[in-house]
Design a protein around this motif. Structure first.
Motif, PDB file in Angstrom:
ATOM      1  N   SER A  23     104.911  48.768  29.306  1.00 20.87           N
ATOM      2  CA  SER A  23     103.985  47.659  29.566  1.00 20.87           C
ATOM      3  C   SER A  23     104.128  47.141  30.998  1.00 20.87           C
ATOM      4  O   SER A  23     103.144  46.729  31.610  1.00 20.87           O
ATOM      5  CB  SER A  23     104.207  46.523  28.565  1.00 20.87           C
ATOM      6  OG  SER A  23     105.362  45.775  28.871  1.00 20.87           O
ATOM      7  N   VAL A  24     105.320  47.182  31.549  1.00 17.66           N
ATOM      8  CA  VAL A  24     105.548  46.706  32.912  1.00 17.66           C
ATOM      9  C   VAL A  24     104.915  47.655  33.932  1.00 17.66           C
ATOM     10  O   VAL A  24     104.258  47.219  34.873  1.00 17.66           O
ATOM     11  CB  VAL A  24     107.057  46.542  33.201  1.00 17.66           C
ATOM     12  CG1 VAL A  24     107.323  46.334  34.690  1.00 17.66           C
ATOM     13  CG2 VAL A  24     107.636  45.391  32.390  1.00 17.66           C
ATOM     14  N   PHE A  25     105.089  48.955  33.745  1.00 15.96           N
ATOM     15  CA  PHE A  25     104.618  49.912  34.743  1.00 15.96           C
ATOM     16  C   PHE A  25     103.185  50.370  34.519  1.00 15.96           C
ATOM     17  O   PHE A  25     102.492  50.695  35.482  1.00 15.96           O
ATOM     18  CB  PHE A  25     105.561  51.116  34.833  1.00 15.96           C
ATOM     19  CG  PHE A  25     106.845  50.779  35.523  1.00 15.96           C
ATOM     20  CD1 PHE A  25     106.911  50.719  36.905  1.00 15.96           C
ATOM     21  CD2 PHE A  25     107.979  50.480  34.800  1.00 15.96           C
ATOM     22  CE1 PHE A  25     108.085  50.372  37.554  1.00 15.96           C
ATOM     23  CE2 PHE A  25     109.161  50.129  35.432  1.00 15.96           C
ATOM     24  CZ  PHE A  25     109.214  50.077  36.812  1.00 15.96           C
ATOM     25  N   GLY A  26     102.713  50.398  33.266  1.00 20.09           N
ATOM     26  CA  GLY A  26     101.330  50.810  32.999  1.00 20.09           C
ATOM     27  C   GLY A  26     101.015  52.157  33.624  1.00 20.09           C
ATOM     28  O   GLY A  26     101.900  52.974  33.872  1.00 20.09           O
ATOM     29  N   GLY A  27      99.745  52.397  33.914  1.00 18.25           N
ATOM     30  CA  GLY A  27      99.318  53.630  34.586  1.00 18.25           C
ATOM     31  C   GLY A  27      99.845  54.875  33.914  1.00 18.25           C
ATOM     32  O   GLY A  27      99.591  55.116  32.741  1.00 18.25           O
ATOM     33  N   VAL A  50     113.918  57.781  21.785  1.00 19.17           N
ATOM     34  CA  VAL A  50     112.546  57.553  22.218  1.00 19.17           C
ATOM     35  C   VAL A  50     112.364  58.317  23.519  1.00 19.17           C
ATOM     36  O   VAL A  50     113.125  58.100  24.476  1.00 19.17           O
ATOM     37  CB  VAL A  50     112.263  56.052  22.452  1.00 19.17           C
ATOM     38  CG1 VAL A  50     110.829  55.845  22.919  1.00 19.17           C
ATOM     39  CG2 VAL A  50     112.558  55.241  21.211  1.00 19.17           C
ATOM     40  N   ASP A  51     111.403  59.215  23.557  1.00 22.29           N
ATOM     41  CA  ASP A  51     111.037  59.904  24.794  1.00 22.29           C
ATOM     42  C   ASP A  51     109.892  59.117  25.416  1.00 22.29           C
ATOM     43  O   ASP A  51     108.879  58.868  24.756  1.00 22.29           O
ATOM     44  CB  ASP A  51     110.586  61.333  24.518  1.00 22.29           C
ATOM     45  CG  ASP A  51     111.697  62.197  23.952  1.00 22.29           C
ATOM     46  OD1 ASP A  51     112.854  62.017  24.355  1.00 22.29           O
ATOM     47  OD2 ASP A  51     111.402  63.055  23.095  1.00 22.29           O
ATOM     48  N   PHE A  52     110.062  58.715  26.675  1.00 17.13           N
ATOM     49  CA  PHE A  52     109.013  57.937  27.320  1.00 17.13           C
ATOM     50  C   PHE A  52     108.903  58.302  28.794  1.00 17.13           C
ATOM     51  O   PHE A  52     109.797  58.927  29.373  1.00 17.13           O
ATOM     52  CB  PHE A  52     109.227  56.426  27.120  1.00 17.13           C
ATOM     53  CG  PHE A  52     110.504  55.863  27.679  1.00 17.13           C
ATOM     54  CD1 PHE A  52     110.510  55.139  28.860  1.00 17.13           C
ATOM     55  CD2 PHE A  52     111.713  56.013  26.997  1.00 17.13           C
ATOM     56  CE1 PHE A  52     111.679  54.584  29.358  1.00 17.13           C
ATOM     57  CE2 PHE A  52     112.886  55.461  27.481  1.00 17.13           C
ATOM     58  CZ  PHE A  52     112.873  54.745  28.670  1.00 17.13           C
ATOM     59  N   VAL A  53     107.782  57.924  29.376  1.00 14.74           N
ATOM     60  CA  VAL A  53     107.475  58.227  30.771  1.00 14.74           C
ATOM     61  C   VAL A  53     107.171  56.916  31.477  1.00 14.74           C
ATOM     62  O   VAL A  53     106.393  56.103  30.974  1.00 14.74           O
ATOM     63  CB  VAL A  53     106.256  59.179  30.865  1.00 14.74           C
ATOM     64  CG1 VAL A  53     105.851  59.404  32.314  1.00 14.74           C
ATOM     65  CG2 VAL A  53     106.535  60.494  30.163  1.00 14.74           C
ATOM     66  N   LEU A  54     107.794  56.719  32.646  1.00  9.85           N
ATOM     67  CA  LEU A  54     107.516  55.559  33.492  1.00  9.85           C
ATOM     68  C   LEU A  54     107.056  56.063  34.851  1.00  9.85           C
ATOM     69  O   LEU A  54     107.813  56.773  35.531  1.00  9.85           O
ATOM     70  CB  LEU A  54     108.761  54.691  33.681  1.00  9.85           C
ATOM     71  CG  LEU A  54     109.371  54.084  32.423  1.00  9.85           C
ATOM     72  CD1 LEU A  54     110.619  53.286  32.782  1.00  9.85           C
ATOM     73  CD2 LEU A  54     108.362  53.241  31.683  1.00  9.85           C
TER      74      LEU A  54
END
Length: 153
Positions: A23-27, A50-54
């Motif tokens: 939510s902080v980085f969006g895009g 949790v696998d996530f992308v920032l």
């Protein structure tokens, strides 16, 4: 999949933290996958990873328990295009976190971040050594970095 993915160890907040960071980085940021403990285990059904992308960078969040916590020995450095981005990220991360100095902070999960204006390296390593020293001195007295104050130093 990128070859090297940082793994961030949380007690039991990996999914919550990943959602917050997204939510902080969006895009170009998103949660890609959530793995749960299998049936028949003590933690069956609860989140394991949790696998996530920032901003295009892949991470793994692991709910590993309370044995280990974050410290300042490892931080995530964010390249900020300008003061507006510095201010926005600083506000989001320090809302329930804590400020440090020289652009460093800890978020509400204890993870250390460096919120760095893109032009900082030029100000600190430019050809005018006296100006660079003044900028370094100014930076050392700051918490959140103020680009104009660094330029004016």
């Amino acid at each position: 999949m990128q070859k090297i993915r940082p793994c961030l160890w949380f007690d039991d907040q990996a999914e919550e933290a990943a959602a917050f960071y997204v939510s902080v980085f969006g895009g170009d940021s998103r949660i890609e996958d959530v793995t749960r403990w299998p049936e028949g285990t003590e933690l069956a059904g609860s989140v394991l990873t949790v696998d996530f992308v920032l901003a295009g960078q892949e991470y793994v969040g692991l709910n590993g328990g309370p044995q280990f916590t974050f410290d300042e020995a490892v931080s995530l450095s964010v390249d900020c295009a300008g003061q507006e981005e510095v201010d926005r990220l600083w506000e989001k991360f320090t809302e329930a976190g804590e400020e440090s100095q020289c652009g460093w902070l800890k978020d509400k999960y204890g993870l250390s971040w460096q919120i760095v204006p893109r032009e900082l390296p030029e100000l600190l390593a430019g050809p005018d050594r006296a100006r660079a020293q003044r900028a370094m001195k100014a930076m050392m007295g700051m918490r959140k970095l103020d680009i104009q104050a660094l330029r004016d130093a």
